[in-house]
Design a protein around this motif. Sequence first.
Motif, PDB file in Angstrom:
ATOM      1  N   HIS A   1     -10.222  -5.506   2.121  1.00 29.18           N
ATOM      2  CA  HIS A   1     -10.365  -6.428   3.251  1.00 29.18           C
ATOM      3  C   HIS A   1      -9.246  -6.188   4.257  1.00 29.18           C
ATOM      4  O   HIS A   1      -8.142  -5.763   3.899  1.00 29.18           O
ATOM      5  CB  HIS A   1     -10.347  -7.881   2.770  1.00 29.18           C
ATOM      6  CG  HIS A   1     -11.529  -8.242   1.931  1.00 29.18           C
ATOM      7  ND1 HIS A   1     -12.784  -8.479   2.458  1.00 29.18           N
ATOM      8  CD2 HIS A   1     -11.652  -8.398   0.587  1.00 29.18           C
ATOM      9  CE1 HIS A   1     -13.629  -8.766   1.474  1.00 29.18           C
ATOM     10  NE2 HIS A   1     -12.971  -8.725   0.331  1.00 29.18           N
ATOM     11  N   ASN A   2      -9.529  -6.494   5.509  1.00 30.69           N
ATOM     12  CA  ASN A   2      -8.584  -6.271   6.601  1.00 30.69           C
ATOM     13  C   ASN A   2      -7.375  -7.198   6.460  1.00 30.69           C
ATOM     14  O   ASN A   2      -7.517  -8.424   6.467  1.00 30.69           O
ATOM     15  CB  ASN A   2      -9.297  -6.527   7.932  1.00 30.69           C
ATOM     16  CG  ASN A   2      -8.472  -6.086   9.126  1.00 30.69           C
ATOM     17  OD1 ASN A   2      -7.283  -5.813   9.026  1.00 30.69           O
ATOM     18  ND2 ASN A   2      -9.120  -6.035  10.281  1.00 30.69           N
ATOM     19  N   THR A   3      -6.201  -6.623   6.339  1.00 27.53           N
ATOM     20  CA  THR A   3      -4.975  -7.415   6.169  1.00 27.53           C
ATOM     21  C   THR A   3      -4.179  -7.528   7.468  1.00 27.53           C
ATOM     22  O   THR A   3      -3.011  -7.916   7.448  1.00 27.53           O
ATOM     23  CB  THR A   3      -4.071  -6.799   5.087  1.00 27.53           C
ATOM     24  OG1 THR A   3      -3.679  -5.480   5.482  1.00 27.53           O
ATOM     25  CG2 THR A   3      -4.793  -6.745   3.741  1.00 27.53           C
ATOM     26  N   SER A   4      -4.792  -7.213   8.597  1.00 26.25           N
ATOM     27  CA  SER A   4      -4.091  -7.283   9.871  1.00 26.25           C
ATOM     28  C   SER A   4      -4.388  -8.595  10.586  1.00 26.25           C
ATOM     29  O   SER A   4      -5.378  -9.272  10.310  1.00 26.25           O
ATOM     30  CB  SER A   4      -4.470  -6.108  10.773  1.00 26.25           C
ATOM     31  OG  SER A   4      -5.763  -6.276  11.324  1.00 26.25           O
ATOM     32  N   GLY A   5      -3.523  -8.921  11.515  1.00 27.71           N
ATOM     33  CA  GLY A   5      -3.724 -10.136  12.295  1.00 27.71           C
ATOM     34  C   GLY A   5      -2.619 -10.325  13.314  1.00 27.71           C
ATOM     35  O   GLY A   5      -1.697  -9.502  13.425  1.00 27.71           O
TER      36      GLY A   5
ATOM     37  N   ILE B   1      -0.009  -7.243  13.702  1.00 30.65           N
ATOM     38  CA  ILE B   1       0.723  -6.580  12.621  1.00 30.65           C
ATOM     39  C   ILE B   1      -0.162  -6.457  11.381  1.00 30.65           C
ATOM     40  O   ILE B   1      -1.234  -7.062  11.297  1.00 30.65           O
ATOM     41  CB  ILE B   1       2.012  -7.344  12.242  1.00 30.65           C
ATOM     42  CG1 ILE B   1       1.653  -8.655  11.507  1.00 30.65           C
ATOM     43  CG2 ILE B   1       2.883  -7.609  13.459  1.00 30.65           C
ATOM     44  CD1 ILE B   1       2.837  -9.317  10.806  1.00 30.65           C
ATOM     45  N   PHE B   2       0.336  -5.702  10.425  1.00 28.16           N
ATOM     46  CA  PHE B   2      -0.253  -5.647   9.083  1.00 28.16           C
ATOM     47  C   PHE B   2       0.699  -6.386   8.149  1.00 28.16           C
ATOM     48  O   PHE B   2       1.868  -6.032   8.040  1.00 28.16           O
ATOM     49  CB  PHE B   2      -0.470  -4.205   8.641  1.00 28.16           C
ATOM     50  CG  PHE B   2      -1.655  -3.565   9.298  1.00 28.16           C
ATOM     51  CD1 PHE B   2      -2.857  -3.437   8.632  1.00 28.16           C
ATOM     52  CD2 PHE B   2      -1.573  -3.121  10.608  1.00 28.16           C
ATOM     53  CE1 PHE B   2      -3.955  -2.867   9.250  1.00 28.16           C
ATOM     54  CE2 PHE B   2      -2.660  -2.557  11.237  1.00 28.16           C
ATOM     55  CZ  PHE B   2      -3.862  -2.428  10.555  1.00 28.16           C
TER      56      PHE B   2
ATOM     57  N   TYR C   1      -5.031 -14.013  10.550  1.00 31.12           N
ATOM     58  CA  TYR C   1      -5.780 -12.821  10.158  1.00 31.12           C
ATOM     59  C   TYR C   1      -7.079 -12.746  10.958  1.00 31.12           C
ATOM     60  O   TYR C   1      -7.849 -13.724  11.002  1.00 31.12           O
ATOM     61  CB  TYR C   1      -6.098 -12.860   8.668  1.00 31.12           C
ATOM     62  CG  TYR C   1      -4.892 -12.725   7.768  1.00 31.12           C
ATOM     63  CD1 TYR C   1      -4.353 -11.481   7.475  1.00 31.12           C
ATOM     64  CD2 TYR C   1      -4.293 -13.854   7.218  1.00 31.12           C
ATOM     65  CE1 TYR C   1      -3.243 -11.352   6.648  1.00 31.12           C
ATOM     66  CE2 TYR C   1      -3.181 -13.744   6.390  1.00 31.12           C
ATOM     67  CZ  TYR C   1      -2.664 -12.488   6.114  1.00 31.12           C
ATOM     68  OH  TYR C   1      -1.568 -12.374   5.300  1.00 31.12           O
ATOM     69  N   VAL C   2      -7.380 -11.596  11.542  1.00 31.87           N
ATOM     70  CA  VAL C   2      -8.581 -11.483  12.367  1.00 31.87           C
ATOM     71  C   VAL C   2      -9.846 -11.659  11.543  1.00 31.87           C
ATOM     72  O   VAL C   2     -10.854 -12.170  12.037  1.00 31.87           O
ATOM     73  CB  VAL C   2      -8.597 -10.143  13.145  1.00 31.87           C
ATOM     74  CG1 VAL C   2      -7.429 -10.080  14.123  1.00 31.87           C
ATOM     75  CG2 VAL C   2      -8.585  -8.940  12.216  1.00 31.87           C
TER      76      VAL C   2
END
Length: 354
Positions: free
Chosen positions: A137-141, A210-211, A230-231
Motif C-alpha cells: 500500500h502507498n505509504t506516502s502523503g 514525503i514517504f 496519507y493520500v
Amino acid sequence: MNGTQKGNRKRIQWLAPIAALMLALTACSGGSGGGTTAGTGETGTSENNTETGQLRDVSVVLDWTPNTNHTGLYAAVDQGFYEKEGLNVSILQPGAGGADQMVASGEVPFGVSYQESVTQARVQGVPLVSIAAVIQHNTSGFAAPTDRNIKSPKDFEGKRYGGWGSPVEEAVMQSIMDQEGGDVSKVEKINMGDADFFTAVKRDIDFAWIFYAWTGIEAELRNEPIDMLYVKDYSDSLDYYTPVLVTNEKQISDDPELVRSFMKATAEGYQYAIEHPAEAADILIKAVPDLDPELVKASQEWLSPKYQDDAAQWGWQKPEVWQNYGKWMSSQNLLEGEFDSTKAFTNDYLPAAQ
C-alpha cells in the motif's frame, strides 16, 4: 539533505524523462535486457549454472540511494538466495538517465521503479513491466509540523507547499482537497530545490509530500512531531504501488527463466526482511555504512510488516490497483495516450505463481 530524502521527492516526480527513454531505446535497438552482465554489457546464457558452480552475473539498479525499500535485495545477496539460484547479483545506483531508462533500454535487466512511472512510460511505448510490488500500500502523503495545524486537506489553503513543480503534485492535491471543498489555487507552491524536509519547514514551507517510512520515522527520531495525511486515505485510486520492481518486455520474451530465478530469490529476501526486521536492518547497514543506523533500524521495524501487508504473498499486484490509478491519471490529463493496464504488470514470475 541526504540522497535518500532527495530520492523520496524525485520518486513522486515524473521520475524518468520519457523522451530520454525513447532515445535510449532507439540507440540500443537490438540490445538484450535479458542477460546483461554487471558492468560489462556482455550477454550471458539463459540457464542457471548452479550445477557447474558458475554464477551468472546480473545487475539490479535502484531508484535512488539505498534505503529500507531495498532491504530485501540486500538480504537476498547476504543470505545467499541469489547464489542458490545461480546468480551473482550486483546492486547498482542509477546513472544520469535513471533506473527506468537503464532497464527499458536493456542496459540492466532489473530495476526499482514506481507505478506512476511505469504507467506514464507504457502510454509512450516504453516497454517497462512491473514484476512485483515492493510495498503493498502507498505509504506516502502530505506532512507538516504539528504547529502548522494541517489536520485535513482543506487546511492546505493559505499554506506554503514545498515541491518540484510536477503536474502530478497539484493533481493529487486537488483530488483530495476537492473532497472537502478546498481550493488548490489558494495553496502557495514553492520549489524546494535540494533542501530537505526538516530544513525547508523551518525556513520556507509549511508542508511537503514525503514517504513516512523514511522521513516520517526520521521526524520521530528527531522529536519533531508531524501531522501526516496519507493520500491513500482519501482515494482508492491513490493507493497505488510505489515502489515496484521492473524489467522490460524483451527480457521476459528472451529469457523468462532469469526473471523467474531472480524473483524467486528476491521474494525470499523480502520474506526474510518481513520475518527478521532487526537482522535485515543490520544487513543494510553493513552493506551501506553511510546510512544512519538508528534511522535504518527504526524504519525497517516500521516498514517490514507493510511489504506484504494484507496480500496473499509478497510482491502480489492487483489488477484493480493498476486500472484505478490509470483511470485517475487519465481523468487528470496526466497521460498522453491510452493505457493498457494488463500489459503494465505481471504476477507470473512470483514464486507461488510458478
